[in-house]
Design an enzyme around this catalytic site. Sequence first.
Site, PDB file in Angstrom:
ATOM      1  N   ASN A   7       0.875  -1.175   0.000  1.00  0.00           N
ATOM      2  CA  ASN A   7       0.000   0.000   0.000  1.00  0.00           C
ATOM      3  C   ASN A   7       0.910   1.222   0.000  1.00  0.00           C
ATOM      4  O   ASN A   7       1.470   1.599   1.023  1.00  0.00           O
ATOM      5  CB  ASN A   7      -0.880  -0.043   1.257  1.00  0.00           C
ATOM      6  N   ARG A  90      -2.691  -2.060  -3.342  1.00  0.00           N
ATOM      7  CA  ARG A  90      -3.882  -1.247  -3.104  1.00  0.00           C
ATOM      8  C   ARG A  90      -3.811  -0.059  -4.072  1.00  0.00           C
ATOM      9  O   ARG A  90      -2.819   0.661  -4.122  1.00  0.00           O
ATOM     10  CB  ARG A  90      -3.881  -0.727  -1.668  1.00  0.00           C
ATOM     11  N   HIS A 179     -12.904   3.193   0.405  1.00  0.00           N
ATOM     12  CA  HIS A 179     -12.868   2.173   1.466  1.00  0.00           C
ATOM     13  C   HIS A 179     -13.542   0.882   1.002  1.00  0.00           C
ATOM     14  O   HIS A 179     -14.042   0.102   1.822  1.00  0.00           O
ATOM     15  CB  HIS A 179     -13.628   2.631   2.740  1.00  0.00           C
ATOM     16  N   ARG A 240     -11.405  15.947   7.966  1.00  0.00           N
ATOM     17  CA  ARG A 240     -12.209  16.285   6.772  1.00  0.00           C
ATOM     18  C   ARG A 240     -13.628  16.663   7.181  1.00  0.00           C
ATOM     19  O   ARG A 240     -14.197  16.063   8.090  1.00  0.00           O
ATOM     20  CB  ARG A 240     -12.265  15.094   5.821  1.00  0.00           C
ATOM     21  N   GLU A 386      -8.238  -5.016   5.571  1.00  0.00           N
ATOM     22  CA  GLU A 386      -8.093  -4.608   4.172  1.00  0.00           C
ATOM     23  C   GLU A 386      -6.924  -5.318   3.501  1.00  0.00           C
ATOM     24  O   GLU A 386      -7.031  -5.750   2.358  1.00  0.00           O
ATOM     25  CB  GLU A 386      -7.933  -3.082   4.098  1.00  0.00           C
TER      26      GLU A 386
END
Length: 399
Positions: A7, A90, A179, A240, A386
Amino acid sequence: MIVLVINCGSSSIKYQLYDMPDKKVLAKGLAEKVGGDGSFLTHRRGGEKFGISKPIPNHKVGIGLILSCLTDLNMGVIENVKEIGAVGHRVVHGGERYSGAMRIDQDVLTCIEECCDLAPLHNPPNLIGIHECRNALPGVPMVAVFDTAFHQTLPKQAFLYALPYEIYERYRIRKYGFHGTSHAYITRRAAEILGKPVDSVNLVTCHLGNGCSMAAVRNGKSVDTSMGFTPLAGLVMGTRSGDIDPAIIPFLMSKPEYAKISEVDKMLNKKSGLLGISGISNDMRNLDEAAAKDGDDSRAQLAIDMFCRRVKSYIGQYLAVLGKADAIVFTGGIGENSPVVREKTAGGLELFGVMFDRVKNSDPAGAFDLSMPGSRIKVLVVPTDEEGWIAEETFNHVK
Ligand code: AMP
């Protein structure tokens, strides 16, 4: 087969080495501050942790260092990189093209490149990771697993914005959702826990971490999700804003402080959310502590309350979209670990047939089913994985 999962971020490289199909983690680690001062690699093998403080001026050196850790006499787990049978990457954005993982060839590389426009912070480092792994491991099959793929099943009425249709046609501005690996993984796990085939399970999935998103899942497929064209939309996150009235942006840009679009962008992505409201931290644990100390009127408490109210609103929205649901599923650092957030979001939903069990929710041993017997909709906690999902997808493509 040994599968390496990579990743690659702009200044970091996360990795995990798996023995497949058992999904046994042989080693994992993180290279940080790649390209900057004070670069550092943390390598873990079982319970052992090794820290390597070394200049990592670029991703090429980073990937080389990771491979040398994996084969090192003292901290390694394989003798030779030739034992690596496949690499799973990823990749954040696969645009409208990919609804599943893809074996990387020139076509896939071109698509990832084209999507750099849509994910300028993420796809370029993802591409660098792919190129460097291809150079270091020639001939080893590589697979791209996209964050956007799981949400490619959204119907048009859910993924379009109510803007002039040409804007979608010309610029591909639409909801993509992110996601996806996490929502896909917890959907499958929840189906296993509920004892139902994955293609008949209906869920509201809540990935609540530093980044947060939710999905409405019908028959195992995503039919709506809270992140949008970018990962800025939807829930209140660490830094965010999530959803805001779009008219705020031109209004702010008429003020000298925010005249530059880069300032507005920075404010929305880096200075908003939990951090922006509390003025203290983007980390839920710090806010819990501050709220306990400073009381109900504190801005830390306000940030937590705003965060939870938004999640709860989306739960209501997605239950309405689905019409029926088997479970609300929590995952991510906050979803897995914060009883306070789970109670404020999934408690008080008796109207929808959700009978939330406050005692099980506070069980320090960490119960995974937080609903009372007879609850029409269950509340589940499912730790996400993940990297494990990427390893599986990769293995399934090359075995
Ligand atoms: P993630 O991005 O999934 O690693 O999640 C990071 C977020 O999870 C941060 O806001 C952490 O404060 C939060 N988190 C981790 N552990 C806990 C905990 N025990 N209680 C509340 N929040 C937690």
